[in-house]
Write a protein that holds these residues in place. Sequence first.
Motif, short mmCIF file in Angstrom:
data_model
loop_
_atom_site.label_atom_id
_atom_site.label_comp_id
_atom_site.label_asym_id
_atom_site.label_seq_id
_atom_site.Cartn_x
_atom_site.Cartn_y
_atom_site.Cartn_z
N LYS A 114 -8.32 -7.92 5.16
CA LYS A 114 -8.76 -6.90 6.09
C LYS A 114 -9.89 -7.39 6.98
O LYS A 114 -10.01 -7.00 8.14
CB LYS A 114 -9.20 -5.68 5.28
CG LYS A 114 -9.26 -4.44 6.10
CD LYS A 114 -9.62 -3.24 5.28
CE LYS A 114 -10.20 -2.23 6.25
NZ LYS A 114 -11.00 -1.21 5.65
N ARG A 172 6.97 2.43 -8.08
CA ARG A 172 8.00 1.62 -7.44
C ARG A 172 8.17 0.23 -8.04
O ARG A 172 8.94 -0.58 -7.55
CB ARG A 172 7.72 1.52 -5.92
CG ARG A 172 7.99 2.86 -5.23
CD ARG A 172 7.61 2.85 -3.77
NE ARG A 172 8.24 1.75 -3.06
CZ ARG A 172 7.57 0.78 -2.47
NH1 ARG A 172 6.26 0.78 -2.49
NH2 ARG A 172 8.20 -0.18 -1.85
N TYR A 220 -4.07 11.35 -10.23
CA TYR A 220 -5.15 10.52 -9.72
C TYR A 220 -6.15 10.21 -10.81
O TYR A 220 -6.89 9.25 -10.72
CB TYR A 220 -5.83 11.21 -8.53
CG TYR A 220 -4.92 11.29 -7.33
CD1 TYR A 220 -4.71 10.16 -6.54
CD2 TYR A 220 -4.24 12.46 -7.00
CE1 TYR A 220 -3.86 10.20 -5.45
CE2 TYR A 220 -3.39 12.51 -5.91
CZ TYR A 220 -3.21 11.38 -5.14
OH TYR A 220 -2.37 11.42 -4.06
N ILE A 226 9.36 -3.10 1.31
CA ILE A 226 10.38 -2.06 1.25
C ILE A 226 11.34 -2.31 0.09
O ILE A 226 11.77 -1.39 -0.58
CB ILE A 226 11.19 -2.01 2.59
CG1 ILE A 226 10.27 -1.87 3.79
CG2 ILE A 226 12.25 -0.93 2.57
CD1 ILE A 226 9.55 -0.54 3.92
N VAL A 265 1.77 -7.99 4.63
CA VAL A 265 1.36 -7.01 5.65
C VAL A 265 0.29 -7.57 6.57
O VAL A 265 0.12 -7.10 7.68
CB VAL A 265 0.89 -5.65 5.06
CG1 VAL A 265 1.99 -5.01 4.25
CG2 VAL A 265 -0.35 -5.81 4.23
N ARG A 295 -7.73 -10.38 12.28
CA ARG A 295 -6.76 -9.85 11.33
C ARG A 295 -5.53 -9.45 12.11
O ARG A 295 -5.63 -8.81 13.14
CB ARG A 295 -7.41 -8.64 10.66
CG ARG A 295 -6.53 -7.77 9.83
CD ARG A 295 -7.31 -6.48 9.49
NE ARG A 295 -6.53 -5.59 8.65
CZ ARG A 295 -6.78 -4.30 8.49
NH1 ARG A 295 -7.83 -3.77 9.10
NH2 ARG A 295 -6.03 -3.55 7.72
N GLN A 302 3.40 -0.39 6.22
CA GLN A 302 4.50 -0.82 5.36
C GLN A 302 4.62 0.11 4.17
O GLN A 302 3.63 0.58 3.64
CB GLN A 302 4.23 -2.24 4.84
CG GLN A 302 4.22 -3.29 5.92
CD GLN A 302 5.60 -3.62 6.44
OE1 GLN A 302 6.58 -3.40 5.75
NE2 GLN A 302 5.68 -4.13 7.66
#
Lengths: 346, 344
Positions: free
Chosen positions: A33, A84, A106, A323, A342, B330, B336
């Motif tokens: 990030k 998942r 949570y 995905i 990502v 970045r 996603q």
Amino acid sequence: MKLDEIKEFLSGYDGPEINIMEVCGSHTGAIAKNGIPGMLSDKIHLLSGPGCPVCVTPSSYVDRLIELSLTPGTVVATFGDLIRVPGSERSLSEAKGEGARVIMLYSPLDILALAEKEPQTTFVFAAVGFETTTPVYALLMDQLVSRGVNNVKLLTAIKTMPEVIDYLMANGAEISGFLAPGHVSVVTGADAFKPLADKYQMPFAVAGFKGTELLVALAGLVKQIGCPKVMNFYPQVVTASGNQKALALIDRYFEPVDAVWRGLGTVAGSGRVLRAEFSRFDAGSAALSEDVKVNKACCCDRVLMGRMKPTECPLFGKVCTPIKPQGACMVSTEGSCHSWFVNHRT
Amino acid sequence: MDERKITMVHGSGGSATSELINEIFAREYADRTLDEMEDAAVVPGAGTLAMTTDSFVVTPLQFRGGDIGRLCVCGTVNDLLMRGAIPKYLTCGFILEEGLSVETLKQLVHSMAETAREAGIRVVAGDTKVIEGNGGLYINTAGVGFIPDGVDIRAEKAAVGDAILVSGTLGDHHAAILSERMEIETDIESDAAPLRQMVDSLISSGLPIHSFRDVTRGGLGTVLKELAVASGKVFEIEEEKIPVTAKVQDFCGLLGLDPIYMGNEGKMVVILPAEYANQALEIMKSCRYGENAVQIGTVLAAAAGESAAGGESYNAGGELICKTAIGGRRRLDVLQGEGLPRIC
């Protein structure tokens, strides 16, 4: 050193090639990030280790959760990340389509109210995590015992960090220093990494999660390569000896056990299970040692060992994407492959 | 306070349905075409039409800063506006679950009518169905707008040297909904708003606008990446310039969320040549919902060859690059996976 000097030092480093491993999924995310890989000299390599608890949970654990969730009168409760993760054949989310009862919570403590409202149902909490999360499971146990709640069980896959770092190094991982996990260290204390620093003559830097905190910790590591030193760059929340109260609570309910890590195999003493006197709260955790690869070509094991970058896996980005993940590292947002994918890291 | 609940008989098509329509919907939406209660609305047309439709399934139905009634107008109206259209006609399909409180329905329909008036769009047709369930409500709206002659606003028109503007702070709607769902106490409010005044003012100013996009599901990252791909250019934004309130920032820190990927319901991106950026910002700031408008980045040419330290090259066409606060770079992609719970 000022921040500009640190940045210059890290981008201008021209010594021997070094590999630094982070073993915390939140660090993996924060590094991407903040765009840190592009700020480092090409002689400094950042590797993502087994820092995501969901990623290292063996397939038989997911299979058992699915089996429980399809059992009449049973509800499986879990944190969102696990839903998942593929088991040997399918994920909890796929099982949900076949009528499995799965709820997302949570906080594990939320299960208490549910269990009291529906006493005829057995609630199984998927207790996955590292030292960071284990105190909450111990707190839940405390509540179950003191309130006499009998319809909540844990299916545990609790792991500990120092033991797996020891395993990586003992098995030939080529790592010159570790960014020690910030949140885990809050519980264990920075000193938990001292024996490893001594044994492998390498530095550990406990780091926070802001970009500047990571840069400072990385610079500290690069300067101390070869030195058995534990540096605490996150003193706001991490002490040398850790949270003694949490550690005592964990100790009351859990004991060390050899644990299976997805992709790595059995690592001695690297897990925690409920002590024998509390085994009535266990939903069958002990038997879950089998680990089947969803896709034979999956390289999660080598990625977790730091032997391969996520992008070097033949499945990465082709058949294995967020995905449709083939291996666990692609599933969780904290997984190294997911993060690399990502953020287009190369 | 109306204590009644919706039951299956309200969806029978008979007298209970008419009563419900007359008492709740017709009163709020009073419109010369709708009031005719014909099978289809007959309305005047125009040369080039913009059409769009959207369905709304958010829970809770009412939240700080808005409700599903306001949302279902804003979503559709803003989609029309993003093509430079003047919003004209709205249709709405309500699916009510048995057990819904009539009082809640009244409030939602009132909020919807009020928002439609604010947005200057006429509700000309509607439908109501009742299904078995647990007191929930879903709304579909469709909208028609007229595109004025000479207006051509499209994603692929972003050009090298364009400024990337955003109309205000990000993540408010998403954070408001999530905090309600997770019962985290905050006073963060949804930004649900129709952007009619802002878009009308920008278009009537005659500035050469290339693209508009509302920053809804998927957040700024997703929207800008899509625009970069559509135009084949490199979009470069600066993390430090992205407006996020301190409250939303703290909320995101707590939950590990990234405001760049959080949904909004009253924010838009404007892309136009950099020399007009200040004029556009002045207009946006003078409009309701635009006081925090700011330039966050620039559109660059796609060029090969150059690469940053570490050997990563950043400048192929369709890339979205974020310069981070500490001086890193970045690469951003569309959101996603499933991300977070449904928010609209």
